[in-house]
Design a protein around this motif. Structure first.
Motif, short mmCIF file in Angstrom:
data_model
loop_
_atom_site.label_atom_id
_atom_site.label_comp_id
_atom_site.label_asym_id
_atom_site.label_seq_id
_atom_site.Cartn_x
_atom_site.Cartn_y
_atom_site.Cartn_z
N ASN A 173 -5.12 -10.46 5.70
CA ASN A 173 -5.28 -9.72 6.86
C ASN A 173 -4.26 -8.49 6.79
OD1 ASN A 173 -7.14 -11.27 8.15
ND2 ASN A 173 -5.44 -12.67 8.82
N PHE A 174 -3.22 -8.27 5.48
CA PHE A 174 -2.40 -7.21 5.37
C PHE A 174 -2.58 -6.42 4.37
CE2 PHE A 174 -0.47 -10.68 7.82
CZ PHE A 174 -0.11 -10.24 8.92
N GLN A 175 -3.86 -6.53 3.71
CA GLN A 175 -4.15 -5.63 2.26
C GLN A 175 -3.87 -3.95 2.79
OE1 GLN A 175 -4.90 -7.12 -0.61
NE2 GLN A 175 -3.88 -8.71 0.59
N GLY A 176 -4.47 -3.50 3.79
CA GLY A 176 -4.60 -2.19 4.23
C GLY A 176 -2.93 -1.77 4.51
N LEU A 177 -2.36 -2.76 5.25
CA LEU A 177 -0.87 -2.25 5.53
C LEU A 177 -0.09 -2.10 4.36
CD1 LEU A 177 1.24 -2.14 7.63
CD2 LEU A 177 1.55 -4.64 7.94
N LEU A 178 -0.31 -3.03 3.43
CA LEU A 178 0.51 -3.45 2.23
C LEU A 178 0.47 -1.95 1.33
CD1 LEU A 178 0.34 -6.95 1.39
CD2 LEU A 178 2.27 -6.08 1.80
N PHE A 179 -1.22 -1.56 1.31
CA PHE A 179 -1.66 -0.43 0.53
C PHE A 179 -0.97 0.89 1.04
CE2 PHE A 179 -4.10 3.22 0.16
CZ PHE A 179 -4.18 3.48 -1.04
N GLY A 180 -0.86 0.71 2.34
CA GLY A 180 -0.15 2.03 2.89
C GLY A 180 1.14 2.07 2.88
N ILE A 181 2.20 1.01 2.90
CA ILE A 181 3.41 0.94 2.74
C ILE A 181 4.13 1.46 1.04
CG2 ILE A 181 5.42 -0.71 2.62
CD1 ILE A 181 4.32 -2.13 5.20
N PHE A 182 3.09 0.51 0.36
CA PHE A 182 3.38 1.04 -1.20
C PHE A 182 2.88 2.36 -1.68
CE2 PHE A 182 2.64 -3.91 -2.40
CZ PHE A 182 3.82 -4.20 -1.76
N PHE A 183 1.88 2.81 -0.97
CA PHE A 183 1.55 4.14 -1.32
C PHE A 183 2.53 5.29 -0.77
CE2 PHE A 183 -0.33 8.16 -0.20
CZ PHE A 183 -1.11 8.38 -1.47
N LEU A 184 3.08 5.02 0.35
CA LEU A 184 4.22 5.78 0.83
C LEU A 184 5.70 5.83 0.04
CD1 LEU A 184 3.77 5.42 4.68
CD2 LEU A 184 3.22 7.34 3.58
N ILE A 185 5.90 4.61 -0.21
CA ILE A 185 7.14 4.29 -1.18
C ILE A 185 6.92 4.95 -2.47
CG2 ILE A 185 8.47 2.41 -2.02
CD1 ILE A 185 8.01 0.74 0.08
N TYR A 186 5.57 4.78 -3.11
CA TYR A 186 5.50 5.19 -4.36
C TYR A 186 5.66 6.89 -4.25
CZ TYR A 186 2.99 6.18 -8.95
OH TYR A 186 2.62 6.70 -10.04
N THR A 187 4.83 7.35 -3.32
CA THR A 187 5.00 8.85 -2.96
C THR A 187 6.46 9.35 -2.72
OG1 THR A 187 2.72 8.66 -1.82
CG2 THR A 187 4.18 10.81 -1.90
N PHE A 188 7.34 8.73 -2.21
CA PHE A 188 8.38 9.02 -1.92
C PHE A 188 9.26 9.02 -3.26
CE2 PHE A 188 13.05 8.41 -0.85
CZ PHE A 188 13.21 9.59 0.08
N ILE A 189 9.24 7.86 -4.17
CA ILE A 189 9.90 7.60 -5.37
C ILE A 189 9.53 8.95 -6.34
CG2 ILE A 189 9.99 6.29 -7.45
CD1 ILE A 189 9.66 3.83 -5.56
N ILE A 190 8.14 9.29 -6.37
CA ILE A 190 7.86 10.13 -7.24
C ILE A 190 8.46 11.64 -6.60
CG2 ILE A 190 5.94 11.58 -8.10
CD1 ILE A 190 6.14 8.88 -9.26
N ILE A 191 8.28 12.03 -5.66
CA ILE A 191 8.71 13.23 -5.08
C ILE A 191 10.47 13.25 -5.08
CG2 ILE A 191 8.80 14.79 -3.23
CD1 ILE A 191 6.19 13.81 -1.98
N GLY A 192 11.11 12.04 -4.54
CA GLY A 192 12.32 11.96 -4.46
C GLY A 192 13.06 12.14 -5.96
N ASN A 193 12.59 11.72 -6.70
CA ASN A 193 13.12 11.72 -8.33
C ASN A 193 12.70 12.66 -8.81
OD1 ASN A 193 14.51 8.79 -9.06
ND2 ASN A 193 12.53 8.18 -7.84
N GLY A 194 11.56 13.24 -8.70
CA GLY A 194 10.90 14.23 -9.19
C GLY A 194 12.14 15.57 -9.06
N LEU A 195 12.35 15.70 -7.59
CA LEU A 195 13.28 16.75 -6.96
C LEU A 195 14.76 16.80 -7.63
CD1 LEU A 195 13.03 18.85 -4.73
CD2 LEU A 195 13.89 17.30 -3.29
#
Length: 320
Positions: free
Chosen positions: A28-50
């Motif tokens: 029941n949490f597949q969509g929620l986990l996808f959203g959380i992991f996607f946001l964290i992954y995006t922040f990691i890429i942008i933050g470390n890239g910066l």
């Protein structure tokens, strides 16, 4: 479950692929986990890239400390990209299958980059040790040539050993289930699937963990004992605070990475549980890469100043 080759059973060559169960126990949490992991992954890429960008373009950050920080940020981007995109695909499509070669490749790169992180954290601690304990010789000891050699050594030292360890694990006979109770191909869950005696493999895991994790961690610990001892001898409180602030960010990242990683790979096989392994994996896969840009941005005045200089420049170009 993935099919097996009809040439034979009870042999690793008969295994076509694996199923990464991941977080299938939370349907029941597949969509929620996808959203959380996607946001964290995006922040990691942008933050470390910066961080990589500002340490390259700002002349005030052309120092060994920020050279290693840029290397570390590059490593974090590679590290999460080995495992997280595949996890996101599984959460989005519910297709959890992974080929035999794909699983082996993922594990190999994950182990190589993990070893690189251990060495690079030790090198960064050595850099801080020289800067604080022997500041007069710092420009000579940490010359550009030495920094490049230390960085290259950190990136390549683990390659032969981790390739060998991956080959050893995937040479085991996988004659039973091919359902990996994890969200990526890691050593503990793969050894659990193997048939027969795996004591040699477990011993090799312990030896490699000691060489590539415990020894660098002890090096970091020894460096910081000497650093703290030196800082406490400084005459003024402001000097002590400044020295502590330059080291505390790195020390936090060290604890977040080495703590869960050491527990995962140095625990006896009998004490391993799928839920615990997943929890600890989330720490060193997500939390360390996520905390790196946050810690070095919020706690580092030089990085904040560089960001302030960079952002107006980019905004000005956008208005032209």
């Amino acid at each position: 479950m993935l099919p097996r080759d009809e040439r034979g059973e009870g042999n690793f060559s008969s295994m076509v692929g694996f199923v990464l169960l991941g977080f299938s126990d939370l349907p029941n949490f597949q969509g929620l986990l996808f959203g959380i992991f996607f946001l964290i992954y995006t922040f990691i890429i942008i933050g470390n890239g910066l961080i990589i960008v500002i340490t390259r373009v700002d002349s005030d950050l052309q120092t060994p400390m920020y050279f290693f920080l840029a290397n570390f940020s590059s490593l974090e981007i590679c590290y999460v990209s080995v495992t997280v995109p595949r996890t996101l695909v599984s959460l989005w499509t519910q297709d959890r299958s992974i080929s035999f070669l794909g699983c082996a490749t993922q594990m190999c790169f994950f182990l190589i980059l993990g070893a690189t992180e251990c060495f690079l954290l030790a090198v960064m601690a050595y850099d801080r040790y020289v800067a604080i304990c022997d500041p007069l010789h710092y420009p000579l000891v940490m010359s550009q040539r030495v920094c490049v050699q230390l960085a290259v050594g950190s990136w390549v030292s683990g390659i032969p050993v981790q390739i060998g360890q991956t080959c050893q694990v995937f040479s085991l006979p996988f004659c039973g289930s091919n359902r990996v109770n994890h969200f990526f191909c890691d050593i503990p869950p793969m050894i659990k699937l193997a048939c027969g005696d795996t004591s040699l493999n477990e011993m090799c895991v312990y030896i490699v963990a000691v060489l590539f994790a415990m020894i660098p961690f002890l090096w970091v610990l020894g460096s910081y004992i000497k650093i703290i001892s030196t800082i406490l001898k400084l005459p003024s409180t402001s000097s002590q605070f400044k020295a502590f602030s330059t080291c505390s960010s790195h020390l936090i990242v060290v604890i977040l990475f080495f703590g869960p990683g050491t527990i995962t790979y140095l625990r006896p096989k009998s004490n391993h549980s799928a839920g615990t392994d997943k929890m600890f994996s989330l720490f060193y896969i997500f939390l360390t890469p996520l905390s790196n840009p946050i810690i070095y941005s919020l706690r580092n005045k030089d990085v904040i100043a560089a960001l302030k200089k960079l952002l107006p420049r980019k905004a000005g170009r956008g208005c032209q």
